[in-house]
Design a protein around this motif. Structure first.
Motif, short mmCIF file in Angstrom:
data_model
loop_
_atom_site.label_atom_id
_atom_site.label_comp_id
_atom_site.label_asym_id
_atom_site.label_seq_id
_atom_site.Cartn_x
_atom_site.Cartn_y
_atom_site.Cartn_z
N LEU A 70 98.97 0.69 10.47
CA LEU A 70 98.61 1.90 11.42
C LEU A 70 99.54 3.09 10.88
N ILE A 71 100.62 3.02 10.66
CA ILE A 71 101.42 4.20 10.11
C ILE A 71 101.01 4.78 8.77
N LEU A 72 100.73 3.78 7.94
CA LEU A 72 100.12 4.08 6.72
C LEU A 72 98.79 4.82 6.54
N SER A 73 98.01 4.48 7.52
CA SER A 73 96.61 5.01 7.78
C SER A 73 96.44 6.22 8.08
N MET A 74 97.65 6.55 9.23
CA MET A 74 97.58 7.79 9.65
C MET A 74 98.21 8.85 8.66
N LEU A 75 99.08 8.19 7.92
CA LEU A 75 99.80 9.13 6.98
C LEU A 75 98.79 9.51 6.05
N PHE A 76 98.23 8.33 5.31
CA PHE A 76 97.02 9.12 4.36
C PHE A 76 95.91 9.75 4.80
N ASP A 77 95.57 9.65 6.06
CA ASP A 77 94.67 10.76 6.53
C ASP A 77 95.26 12.05 6.58
N ARG A 78 96.53 12.32 6.90
CA ARG A 78 97.24 13.53 6.96
C ARG A 78 97.26 13.87 5.51
N LEU A 79 97.73 12.99 4.55
CA LEU A 79 97.69 13.39 3.05
C LEU A 79 96.54 14.02 2.51
N TYR A 80 95.40 13.40 3.05
CA TYR A 80 93.99 13.88 2.83
C TYR A 80 93.85 15.22 3.09
N VAL A 81 94.13 15.62 4.27
CA VAL A 81 94.27 16.94 4.84
C VAL A 81 94.77 17.83 3.98
N LEU A 82 95.93 17.48 3.51
CA LEU A 82 97.04 18.20 2.59
C LEU A 82 96.32 18.34 1.33
N ARG A 83 95.44 17.47 0.84
CA ARG A 83 95.00 17.54 -0.54
C ARG A 83 93.80 18.63 -0.23
N ASN A 84 92.93 18.37 0.87
CA ASN A 84 92.16 19.40 0.81
C ASN A 84 92.66 20.89 0.89
N GLN A 85 93.92 20.94 1.51
CA GLN A 85 94.39 22.42 1.64
C GLN A 85 94.56 22.85 0.19
N LEU A 86 95.20 22.08 -0.64
CA LEU A 86 95.48 22.22 -2.01
C LEU A 86 94.16 22.42 -2.95
N ILE A 87 93.00 21.82 -2.61
CA ILE A 87 91.92 22.08 -3.73
C ILE A 87 91.09 23.01 -3.05
N HIS A 88 91.12 23.09 -1.90
CA HIS A 88 89.81 24.09 -1.23
C HIS A 88 90.81 25.43 -0.83
N GLY A 89 91.95 25.48 -1.15
CA GLY A 89 92.72 26.79 -0.71
C GLY A 89 93.64 26.69 0.51
N GLY A 90 94.30 27.72 0.80
CA GLY A 90 95.20 27.56 1.84
C GLY A 90 96.67 27.15 1.54
N SER A 91 96.87 26.29 0.71
CA SER A 91 98.15 26.11 -0.01
C SER A 91 98.09 26.24 -1.52
N THR A 92 98.35 27.30 -1.74
CA THR A 92 98.07 27.67 -3.24
C THR A 92 99.40 28.15 -4.03
N TRP A 93 99.28 27.95 -5.17
CA TRP A 93 100.46 28.39 -6.31
C TRP A 93 101.10 29.39 -5.85
#
Length: 138
Positions: A70-93
Protein backbone atom coordinates in the motif's frame (compact mmCIF):
# COMPACT_ATOMS: atom_id res chain seq x y z
CA UNK A 1 6.81 -8.68 1.29
CA UNK A 2 5.47 -10.47 -1.78
CA UNK A 3 6.43 -13.70 -3.52
CA UNK A 4 8.28 -11.74 -6.20
CA UNK A 5 10.34 -10.01 -3.52
CA UNK A 6 11.11 -13.01 -1.32
CA UNK A 7 14.37 -11.45 -0.05
CA UNK A 8 12.34 -8.43 1.13
CA UNK A 9 14.51 -5.81 -0.55
CA UNK A 10 11.65 -3.39 -1.22
CA UNK A 11 10.45 -3.90 2.33
CA UNK A 12 13.93 -3.08 3.56
CA UNK A 13 14.09 0.12 1.53
CA UNK A 14 10.71 1.28 2.78
CA UNK A 15 11.36 0.53 6.45
CA UNK A 16 15.03 1.21 6.96
CA UNK A 17 16.34 3.40 4.16
CA UNK A 18 13.63 5.95 3.43
CA UNK A 19 11.18 6.43 6.29
CA UNK A 20 11.91 10.18 6.27
CA UNK A 21 11.76 11.07 2.55
CA UNK A 22 8.82 8.73 1.90
CA UNK A 23 6.87 10.18 4.81
CA UNK A 24 7.64 13.74 3.75
CA UNK A 25 6.76 12.95 0.15
CA UNK A 26 3.44 11.32 1.01
CA UNK A 27 2.50 14.21 3.30
CA UNK A 28 3.22 16.83 0.64
CA UNK A 29 0.03 18.27 -0.89
CA UNK A 30 1.92 19.44 -3.98
CA UNK A 31 2.25 15.86 -5.21
CA UNK A 32 -1.37 14.99 -4.39
CA UNK A 33 -3.49 14.83 -7.57
CA UNK A 34 -6.80 16.05 -6.03
CA UNK A 35 -5.00 19.22 -4.85
CA UNK A 36 -4.25 20.05 -8.47
CA UNK A 37 -7.72 19.09 -9.68
CA UNK A 38 -9.10 21.63 -7.22
CA UNK A 39 -6.68 24.32 -8.40
CA UNK A 40 -7.71 23.62 -11.99
CA UNK A 41 -11.35 24.22 -11.02
CA UNK A 42 -12.58 20.68 -11.65
CA UNK A 43 -16.08 20.02 -10.38
CA UNK A 44 -16.16 17.74 -7.36
CA UNK A 45 -12.61 18.55 -6.31
CA UNK A 46 -13.56 20.97 -3.55
CA UNK A 47 -13.03 18.25 -0.95
CA UNK A 48 -9.35 17.80 -1.76
CA UNK A 49 -8.34 18.63 1.83
CA UNK A 50 -10.59 15.90 3.26
CA UNK A 51 -9.17 13.47 0.69
CA UNK A 52 -5.66 14.51 1.63
CA UNK A 53 -6.36 13.98 5.34
CA UNK A 54 -7.89 10.58 4.56
CA UNK A 55 -4.84 9.62 2.47
CA UNK A 56 -2.52 10.77 5.26
CA UNK A 57 -4.41 8.66 7.82
CA UNK A 58 -4.36 5.71 5.42
CA UNK A 59 -0.62 6.13 5.01
CA UNK A 60 -0.04 6.21 8.77
CA UNK A 61 -2.20 3.11 9.19
CA UNK A 62 -0.16 1.38 6.49
CA UNK A 63 3.00 2.38 8.36
CA UNK A 64 1.69 0.89 11.61
CA UNK A 65 0.66 -2.29 9.79
CA UNK A 66 3.90 -2.39 7.78
CA UNK A 67 1.83 -2.62 4.59
CA UNK A 68 4.65 -2.13 2.09
CA UNK A 69 2.47 -2.76 -0.96
CA UNK A 70 0.00 0.00 0.00
CA UNK A 71 2.79 2.43 0.83
CA UNK A 72 4.49 1.78 -2.51
CA UNK A 73 1.18 2.18 -4.34
CA UNK A 74 0.59 5.54 -2.69
CA UNK A 75 4.20 6.55 -3.25
CA UNK A 76 4.15 5.78 -6.97
CA UNK A 77 0.84 7.65 -7.39
CA UNK A 78 2.57 10.72 -5.94
CA UNK A 79 5.67 10.18 -8.06
CA UNK A 80 3.41 10.14 -11.11
CA UNK A 81 2.06 13.57 -10.13
CA UNK A 82 5.65 14.80 -9.82
CA UNK A 83 6.44 13.31 -13.21
CA UNK A 84 3.49 15.23 -14.68
CA UNK A 85 4.75 18.44 -13.09
CA UNK A 86 8.11 17.92 -14.76
CA UNK A 87 6.78 16.94 -18.18
CA UNK A 88 3.83 19.33 -18.38
CA UNK A 89 5.27 22.35 -16.57
CA UNK A 90 5.22 23.65 -13.04
CA UNK A 91 8.59 22.18 -12.02
CA UNK A 92 10.99 23.52 -14.55
CA UNK A 93 14.74 23.64 -14.97
CA UNK A 94 16.56 26.30 -12.97
CA UNK A 95 13.42 27.12 -10.99
CA UNK A 96 13.02 27.14 -7.22
CA UNK A 97 9.60 25.55 -7.54
CA UNK A 98 9.09 22.01 -6.22
CA UNK A 99 12.75 21.48 -5.32
CA UNK A 100 11.90 19.54 -2.13
CA UNK A 101 9.65 17.13 -4.02
CA UNK A 102 12.21 16.73 -6.79
CA UNK A 103 15.04 16.04 -4.36
CA UNK A 104 13.03 13.48 -2.38
CA UNK A 105 11.49 11.90 -5.48
CA UNK A 106 14.87 11.53 -7.16
CA UNK A 107 16.39 9.97 -4.02
CA UNK A 108 13.51 7.53 -3.74
CA UNK A 109 13.70 6.51 -7.40
CA UNK A 110 17.49 6.28 -7.30
CA UNK A 111 17.17 3.58 -4.64
CA UNK A 112 14.01 1.80 -5.69
CA UNK A 113 14.41 1.45 -9.46
CA UNK A 114 17.57 -0.69 -9.44
CA UNK A 115 15.99 -3.05 -6.90
CA UNK A 116 12.76 -3.27 -8.90
CA UNK A 117 14.64 -3.99 -12.13
CA UNK A 118 16.71 -6.67 -10.35
CA UNK A 119 13.55 -8.30 -9.01
CA UNK A 120 12.01 -8.37 -12.48
CA UNK A 121 15.17 -9.78 -14.03
CA UNK A 122 15.35 -12.49 -11.34
CA UNK A 123 11.74 -13.54 -12.03
CA UNK A 124 11.20 -13.09 -15.77
CA UNK A 125 8.18 -15.42 -15.67
CA UNK A 126 6.58 -13.60 -12.74
CA UNK A 127 3.16 -12.04 -13.11
CA UNK A 128 4.18 -8.44 -13.76
CA UNK A 129 0.93 -7.61 -15.53
CA UNK A 130 0.53 -6.79 -19.17
CA UNK A 131 2.85 -4.18 -20.62
CA UNK A 132 1.04 -0.88 -21.09
CA UNK A 133 2.95 -0.17 -24.31
CA UNK A 134 3.85 -3.51 -25.90
CA UNK A 135 5.90 -3.82 -29.06
CA UNK A 136 3.56 -3.40 -32.02
CA UNK A 137 4.59 -4.35 -35.51
CA UNK A 138 4.28 -1.44 -37.96
Amino acid sequence: MTALDAPGRLYGLVWSTFPGPIRLFLENRYVFAPFWRYHHGEAGAEDWEARFDFARRRFHTALRQKDTVLILSMLFDRLYVLRNQLIHGGSTWNSGTSRDQLRDGAAILRSFLPVMVDLMMEAPNGDWGLPMYPVVEG
